[in-house]
Design a protein around this motif. Structure first.
Motif, PDB file in Angstrom:
ATOM      1  N   ALA A  51       0.831  -1.211   0.000  1.00 44.33           N
ATOM      2  CA  ALA A  51       0.000   0.000   0.000  1.00 44.33           C
ATOM      3  C   ALA A  51       0.863   1.257   0.000  1.00 44.33           C
ATOM      4  O   ALA A  51       0.584   2.224  -0.728  1.00 44.33           O
ATOM      5  N   SER A  87     -11.536   3.693   3.870  1.00 45.52           N
ATOM      6  CA  SER A  87     -10.180   3.156   3.918  1.00 45.52           C
ATOM      7  C   SER A  87      -9.702   2.975   5.347  1.00 45.52           C
ATOM      8  O   SER A  87      -9.045   1.979   5.673  1.00 45.52           O
ATOM      9  N   LEU A  88     -10.033   3.918   6.221  1.00 46.62           N
ATOM     10  CA  LEU A  88      -9.634   3.813   7.625  1.00 46.62           C
ATOM     11  C   LEU A  88     -10.281   2.600   8.285  1.00 46.62           C
ATOM     12  O   LEU A  88      -9.636   1.869   9.054  1.00 46.62           O
ATOM     13  N   GLY A  90     -11.243  -0.130   6.687  1.00 45.53           N
ATOM     14  CA  GLY A  90     -10.614  -1.312   6.111  1.00 45.53           C
ATOM     15  C   GLY A  90      -9.238  -1.593   6.686  1.00 45.53           C
ATOM     16  O   GLY A  90      -8.886  -2.748   6.956  1.00 45.53           O
ATOM     17  N   ALA A  91      -8.441  -0.534   6.870  1.00 44.04           N
ATOM     18  CA  ALA A  91      -7.107  -0.707   7.439  1.00 44.04           C
ATOM     19  C   ALA A  91      -7.187  -1.233   8.865  1.00 44.04           C
ATOM     20  O   ALA A  91      -6.358  -2.058   9.280  1.00 44.04           O
ATOM     21  N   THR A  92      -8.182  -0.786   9.610  1.00 41.62           N
ATOM     22  CA  THR A  92      -8.374  -1.277  10.977  1.00 41.62           C
ATOM     23  C   THR A  92      -8.758  -2.754  10.969  1.00 41.62           C
ATOM     24  O   THR A  92      -8.256  -3.546  11.778  1.00 41.62           O
ATOM     25  N   GLY A 154      -8.902  -0.581   1.731  1.00 40.81           N
ATOM     26  CA  GLY A 154      -8.068  -0.419   2.915  1.00 40.81           C
ATOM     27  C   GLY A 154      -7.681  -1.741   3.532  1.00 40.81           C
ATOM     28  O   GLY A 154      -6.644  -1.843   4.192  1.00 40.81           O
ATOM     29  N   TYR A 155      -8.488  -2.768   3.273  1.00 44.19           N
ATOM     30  CA  TYR A 155      -8.219  -4.085   3.868  1.00 44.19           C
ATOM     31  C   TYR A 155      -7.273  -4.916   3.024  1.00 44.19           C
ATOM     32  O   TYR A 155      -6.313  -5.497   3.530  1.00 44.19           O
ATOM     33  N   ASN A 191      -5.327   4.648  -0.569  1.00 39.25           N
ATOM     34  CA  ASN A 191      -4.001   4.127  -0.228  1.00 39.25           C
ATOM     35  C   ASN A 191      -3.248   5.034   0.739  1.00 39.25           C
ATOM     36  O   ASN A 191      -2.499   4.553   1.595  1.00 39.25           O
ATOM     37  N   SER A 194      -4.874   4.362   4.241  1.00 42.59           N
ATOM     38  CA  SER A 194      -4.538   3.035   4.757  1.00 42.59           C
ATOM     39  C   SER A 194      -3.042   2.938   5.053  1.00 42.59           C
ATOM     40  O   SER A 194      -2.648   2.335   6.058  1.00 42.59           O
ATOM     41  N   TYR A 198      -1.421   1.989   8.554  1.00 46.39           N
ATOM     42  CA  TYR A 198      -0.471   0.888   8.692  1.00 46.39           C
ATOM     43  C   TYR A 198       0.809   1.358   9.370  1.00 46.39           C
ATOM     44  O   TYR A 198       1.396   0.645  10.192  1.00 46.39           O
TER      45      TYR A 198
END
Length: 257
Positions: A51, A87-88, A90-92, A154-155, A191, A194, A198
Motif C-alpha cells: 500500500a 479506507s480507515l 478497512g485498514a483497521t 483499505g483491507y 491508499n 490506509s 499501517y
C-alpha cells in the motif's frame, strides 16, 4: 528485511508493472503482493508494504488523467472524504480480523464488477429509457459505493480499481475514461489513508526496502500507464478491464487456495 540484487530488481519490476496496470484499470496489487510473499515477506506485512509503495504510482496516474478530470474538482472534493473514511475502516479490519474472514468474498466482488463493466452501456441505456433517476447519478448510491469499496481497498486493495469502475459505471452517466480518472484519484486517497494507518499501527511489520523498490517502479509505471490508458477507446478500455479482471480473479483464487 533486506533483499539481494536480483530480488530487488524483480520487486522493482513488479512495482513497475503494478503502477502501469493500476493507471489503466487497477489490480496491480495482484502482481506486487504475490511477489513480496514469494520473496519471504509475511502476507500482512506484504499488504502494508504494498500500500505504501504504490502511492507514488497512484499520484503519477492521477496526474496523467488531469485533462479528463478538468472541471471535476468540486465533485472529487465531496467524494474523497467517503473514500478516506472507508479506507480507515478497512485498514483497521486488516489489523484486528483474520485475513480469510474478508478475503473469501473478493472473487465474488470481482466477478460482479466485471459483469457490470460489460453490461454498463446497455444498463445505462435501459435506466435512461425507464427514467430510473433513483439510481442513475444517485448521490446516495455513489457515496455507498465509495465508502464500501474503500473498506475493501483499505483491507486488501487488490482489484479495488476494477470494482470501483464497475460500480461507478452503473450509477454515473459519464464517459469510461473520466470514470477511470475518478478511480485513480479516489484509490490514491484510499491508499494514503490506509498507508498512514499501517505506519501508525504496524510500523515494525512494514518492509521498508520493499516500499522503496515498489515506489520507484510504480512511479514510472503510473506515468506510462496513464499515457497508454488515455489513448484507449471505451471499447478497448472495457476489454482491457475485463481481461485483467479475469486474471485478477484467477490470481486471487491462487493466492488463497
Amino acid at each position: 528485511m533486506t533483499f539481494d540484487l536480483l530480488t530487488s530488481a524483480l520487486i522493482f519490476l513488479a512495482g513497475l508493472a503494478a503502477g502501469t496496470i493500476n493507471a489503466v484499470v487497477g489490480s496491480g496489487t495482484l502482481i506486487t503482493f504475490p511477489a513480496l510473499v514469494a520473496f519471504g515477506v509475511p502476507p500482512q506485512a506484504a499488504t502494508m508494504s504494498n500500500a505504501l509503495g504504490l502511492i507514488p504510482g497512484n499520484i503519477a496516474s492521477s496526474f496523467g488523467y488531469r485533462e479528463d478530470l478538468r472541471g471535476s474538482g468540486d465533485r472529487l472534493k465531496r467524494w474523497i472524504p467517503a473514500s478516506m473514511a472507508g479506507s480507515l475502516v478497512g485498514a483497521t479490519l486488516l489489523v484486528v480480523l483474520p485475513a480469510k474472514s474478508f478475503e473469501l468474498i473478493v472473487p465474488v466482488l470481482i466477478v460482479i464488477a466485471l459483469v457490470m463493466v460489460v453490461v454498463q452501456p446497455r444498463l445505462q441505456k435501459y435506466l435512461k429509457a425507464r427514467d430510473a433517476t433513483a439510481l442513475t447519478n444517485s448521490t446516495v448510491a455513489v457515496y455507498c459505493i465509495l465508502f464500501f469499496t474503500a473498506i475493501y481497498g483499505g483491507y486488501f486493495a487488490a482489484a479495488q480499481g476494477i470494482i470501483l469502475i464497475g460500480l461507478l459505471g452503473i450509477v454515473l452517466d459519464e464517459p469510461l475514461q473520466k470514470i477511470n480518472g475518478y478511480k485513480n484519484v479516489l484509490v490514491l486517497f484510499v491508499n494514503i489513508v490506509s498507508a498512514a494507518a499501517y505506519t501508525v499501527i504496524g510500523f515494525n511489520k512494514i518492509s521498508w526496502m520493499a516500499v522503496v523498490l515498489i515506489a520507484a517502479g510504480s512511479l514510472i509505471g503510473g506515468y506510462v500507464g496513464a499515457r497508454v490508458g488515455r489513448k484507449l477507446n471505451p471499447t478497448a478500455l472495457r476489454a482491457v478491464i475485463v481481461i485483467l479482471g479475469i486474471v485478477a480473479f484467477v490470481r486471487i483464487l491462487g493466492i488463497h487456495a
